[in-house]
Write a protein that holds these residues in place. Sequence first.
Motif, PDB file in Angstrom:
ATOM      1  N   LEU A 104      34.188  41.069  52.729  1.00 36.96           N
ATOM      2  CA  LEU A 104      33.953  41.590  51.389  1.00 36.96           C
ATOM      3  C   LEU A 104      35.272  42.154  50.877  1.00 36.96           C
ATOM      4  O   LEU A 104      35.874  43.017  51.531  1.00 36.96           O
ATOM      5  N   ILE A 105      35.726  41.685  49.713  1.00 33.41           N
ATOM      6  CA  ILE A 105      37.054  42.093  49.236  1.00 33.41           C
ATOM      7  C   ILE A 105      37.002  43.267  48.265  1.00 33.41           C
ATOM      8  O   ILE A 105      38.035  43.707  47.762  1.00 33.41           O
ATOM      9  N   ASN A 106      35.804  43.777  47.984  1.00 31.55           N
ATOM     10  CA  ASN A 106      35.681  44.971  47.170  1.00 31.55           C
ATOM     11  C   ASN A 106      36.469  44.860  45.854  1.00 31.55           C
ATOM     12  O   ASN A 106      36.440  43.832  45.194  1.00 31.55           O
ATOM     13  N   SER A 107      37.213  45.903  45.516  1.00 35.19           N
ATOM     14  CA  SER A 107      37.843  45.981  44.196  1.00 35.19           C
ATOM     15  C   SER A 107      38.998  45.032  43.971  1.00 35.19           C
ATOM     16  O   SER A 107      39.448  44.875  42.830  1.00 35.19           O
ATOM     17  N   THR A 108      39.507  44.398  45.026  1.00 34.46           N
ATOM     18  CA  THR A 108      40.569  43.423  44.783  1.00 34.46           C
ATOM     19  C   THR A 108      40.038  42.241  43.970  1.00 34.46           C
ATOM     20  O   THR A 108      40.821  41.486  43.383  1.00 34.46           O
ATOM     21  N   GLN A 109      38.725  42.107  43.883  1.00 32.63           N
ATOM     22  CA  GLN A 109      38.113  41.059  43.061  1.00 32.63           C
ATOM     23  C   GLN A 109      38.409  41.265  41.578  1.00 32.63           C
ATOM     24  O   GLN A 109      38.433  40.304  40.798  1.00 32.63           O
ATOM     25  N   LYS A 110      38.662  42.496  41.176  1.00 26.05           N
ATOM     26  CA  LYS A 110      38.874  42.786  39.753  1.00 26.05           C
ATOM     27  C   LYS A 110      40.067  42.028  39.172  1.00 26.05           C
ATOM     28  O   LYS A 110      40.088  41.701  37.985  1.00 26.05           O
ATOM     29  N   SER A 111      41.067  41.770  39.995  1.00 22.33           N
ATOM     30  CA  SER A 111      42.222  41.014  39.530  1.00 22.33           C
ATOM     31  C   SER A 111      41.805  39.637  39.029  1.00 22.33           C
ATOM     32  O   SER A 111      42.273  39.161  37.981  1.00 22.33           O
ATOM     33  N   SER A 317      50.025  52.743  36.594  1.00 22.83           N
ATOM     34  CA  SER A 317      50.616  51.401  36.643  1.00 22.83           C
ATOM     35  C   SER A 317      49.538  50.327  36.674  1.00 22.83           C
ATOM     36  O   SER A 317      49.835  49.146  36.821  1.00 22.83           O
ATOM     37  N   TYR A 318      48.282  50.740  36.511  1.00 19.73           N
ATOM     38  CA  TYR A 318      47.155  49.811  36.596  1.00 19.73           C
ATOM     39  C   TYR A 318      47.038  48.972  35.324  1.00 19.73           C
ATOM     40  O   TYR A 318      47.062  49.495  34.208  1.00 19.73           O
ATOM     41  N   GLY A 319      46.902  47.661  35.520  1.00 21.43           N
ATOM     42  CA  GLY A 319      46.696  46.756  34.395  1.00 21.43           C
ATOM     43  C   GLY A 319      46.201  45.418  34.892  1.00 21.43           C
ATOM     44  O   GLY A 319      46.756  44.844  35.821  1.00 21.43           O
ATOM     45  N   GLY A 320      45.117  44.916  34.311  1.00 19.93           N
ATOM     46  CA  GLY A 320      44.597  43.610  34.705  1.00 19.93           C
ATOM     47  C   GLY A 320      44.070  43.559  36.115  1.00 19.93           C
ATOM     48  O   GLY A 320      44.152  42.526  36.785  1.00 19.93           O
ATOM     49  N   GLY A 321      43.543  44.677  36.624  1.00 23.18           N
ATOM     50  CA  GLY A 321      42.930  44.681  37.943  1.00 23.18           C
ATOM     51  C   GLY A 321      43.862  44.934  39.101  1.00 23.18           C
ATOM     52  O   GLY A 321      43.431  44.922  40.258  1.00 23.18           O
ATOM     53  N   VAL A 322      45.150  45.184  38.830  1.00 27.66           N
ATOM     54  CA  VAL A 322      46.126  45.441  39.895  1.00 27.66           C
ATOM     55  C   VAL A 322      47.062  46.565  39.474  1.00 27.66           C
ATOM     56  O   VAL A 322      47.127  46.953  38.303  1.00 27.66           O
ATOM     57  N   TYR A 323      47.803  47.078  40.458  1.00 23.86           N
ATOM     58  CA  TYR A 323      48.856  48.055  40.189  1.00 23.86           C
ATOM     59  C   TYR A 323      50.166  47.286  40.129  1.00 23.86           C
ATOM     60  O   TYR A 323      50.522  46.569  41.062  1.00 23.86           O
ATOM     61  N   ALA A 332      46.864  45.721  45.185  1.00 24.97           N
ATOM     62  CA  ALA A 332      45.460  46.073  44.938  1.00 24.97           C
ATOM     63  C   ALA A 332      44.832  46.454  46.266  1.00 24.97           C
ATOM     64  O   ALA A 332      45.271  45.996  47.320  1.00 24.97           O
ATOM     65  N   ASN A 333      43.845  47.302  46.197  1.00 21.67           N
ATOM     66  CA  ASN A 333      43.146  47.686  47.412  1.00 21.67           C
ATOM     67  C   ASN A 333      41.702  48.029  47.089  1.00 21.67           C
ATOM     68  O   ASN A 333      41.346  48.254  45.928  1.00 21.67           O
ATOM     69  N   GLY A 334      40.865  48.024  48.112  1.00 25.42           N
ATOM     70  CA  GLY A 334      39.465  48.339  47.890  1.00 25.42           C
ATOM     71  C   GLY A 334      38.815  48.875  49.138  1.00 25.42           C
ATOM     72  O   GLY A 334      39.330  48.720  50.249  1.00 25.42           O
ATOM     73  N   ILE A 335      37.664  49.497  48.948  1.00 21.28           N
ATOM     74  CA  ILE A 335      36.919  50.031  50.083  1.00 21.28           C
ATOM     75  C   ILE A 335      35.453  50.114  49.715  1.00 21.28           C
ATOM     76  O   ILE A 335      35.107  50.477  48.585  1.00 21.28           O
ATOM     77  N   GLY A 336      34.589  49.751  50.653  1.00 20.00           N
ATOM     78  CA  GLY A 336      33.164  49.869  50.406  1.00 20.00           C
ATOM     79  C   GLY A 336      32.319  49.102  51.395  1.00 20.00           C
ATOM     80  O   GLY A 336      32.723  48.049  51.893  1.00 20.00           O
ATOM     81  N   PHE A 343      46.220  43.982  49.248  1.00 17.33           N
ATOM     82  CA  PHE A 343      47.282  42.981  49.236  1.00 17.33           C
ATOM     83  C   PHE A 343      48.491  43.540  48.527  1.00 17.33           C
ATOM     84  O   PHE A 343      48.389  44.400  47.640  1.00 17.33           O
ATOM     85  N   VAL A 344      49.660  43.083  48.953  1.00 14.78           N
ATOM     86  CA  VAL A 344      50.936  43.321  48.284  1.00 14.78           C
ATOM     87  C   VAL A 344      51.540  41.953  48.094  1.00 14.78           C
ATOM     88  O   VAL A 344      51.756  41.227  49.057  1.00 14.78           O
ATOM     89  N   ILE A 345      51.818  41.561  46.854  1.00 14.30           N
ATOM     90  CA  ILE A 345      52.286  40.198  46.582  1.00 14.30           C
ATOM     91  C   ILE A 345      53.421  40.214  45.562  1.00 14.30           C
ATOM     92  O   ILE A 345      53.337  40.895  44.535  1.00 14.30           O
ATOM     93  N   SER A 346      54.470  39.470  45.847  1.00 14.00           N
ATOM     94  CA  SER A 346      55.585  39.374  44.912  1.00 14.00           C
ATOM     95  C   SER A 346      55.169  38.522  43.718  1.00 14.00           C
ATOM     96  O   SER A 346      54.350  37.613  43.840  1.00 14.00           O
TER      97      SER A 346
END
Length: 382
Positions: A104-111, A317-323, A332-336, A343-346
């Motif tokens: 389950l990827i939790n809030s990283t889905q928001k991106s 720094s939040y915008g479009g579902g990511v920092y 982005a990160n999530g918990i639940g 994830f950290v992505i260039s």
Amino acid sequence: MSIKKSLAIGLIGIGMLSSGKAGVVVVHADRPTQTQQAQATAPQPTNPQLTVPQQVAKFKQLLQQNNWVGTALMVRHGQVVYYQASGYANVAKKIKNTTRTQYLINSTQKSMTAAIVMKVIANGQLNMTDRLSQWYPKVPNAKNITIRQMLDMTTGLEGPTATTKKALPAAKEATYLSQHLIFNAAKSGKWDYQSINYNLLCGIIQKKTGHDYQWWYEHEFVKPLALRQTSFSYQQSLTKSPRLAVGYAGNPKTNAIEYRRTKATDFTAGKQTRELGSGNLYMSPLDLFRAEAAICTGRIVSTADVNQLRTPGSTSSYGGGVYNRPTGYTIANGIGYGFSDMFVISNDGQNGLVLLSNLWRPKGQDQMFFYHLSQMEAFHQW
């Protein structure tokens, strides 16, 4: 064929290993976590020095020190340099986590939800300035809330305040959630992490286009990117499917590896549909990387649209579902429900980390571990 080679071929299939040209690049709580709060104002590190082998060695060491349970992925210069799993996906069935396990990827889905909204906007079916009142007029202050504000989480909306016992179709769920929220005038115009914004965006998408969120997700991500380790939570049995990890809670007092099923890890049918667009997807780390990479490099919408989408709309720094960091990467990160992830992505999609776990540490160890990783120079100053 080795794991590393087979994964590299998979990335080539979506353009990851092309000659630097765009092909693919590569949060769950209703309140911001310690990580999310810190990300808004964290100082930027400088002067990376470690070589790739040294980065991999350091990464492995940190995972071991943290008693990591789950699957971790590291990509450098478009190549998978580390992809390993540890712990159990299902203790009762003695199934271990693998690189194919879905979490389950939790809030990283928001991106990805934000990217779908931007796709609808790019298609001319929606505008950033459209008002929430056009679709949910009974929501408090809806006439003053825009799509842009919902994406940035500056609406002042809080919730949901209730959950159904049974799963609802997406349209009915969005309507139900629109009736179970509150408006906090003191937070209007200010950043406040609330999943209800993204839940309602999914309802708007369906009302405007005639297609529900799942249709859009499969049309924009699953099929074109050939995501084969991705599922919606309600598509399979969460405790019986060999593909899906079961969420567990660890020892509340220590960082020891203990698998506990508690009320907090019970992802009921009602909770699954409540997380509409905000945390009801299961993915493997590689699939998540592919999806995020596709967003960054313009495969879902143009890079100009991505830049507009991810421009922060507040002091966060939040915008479009990511920092979004000025140094050229997103977090982005999530918990639940027994899961934690990050994830950290260039922004060029050539480098990144994805960590997905099905053992939540109640004392917050995973969140602080994620934050530590996101700040380490060697991992994001590529």
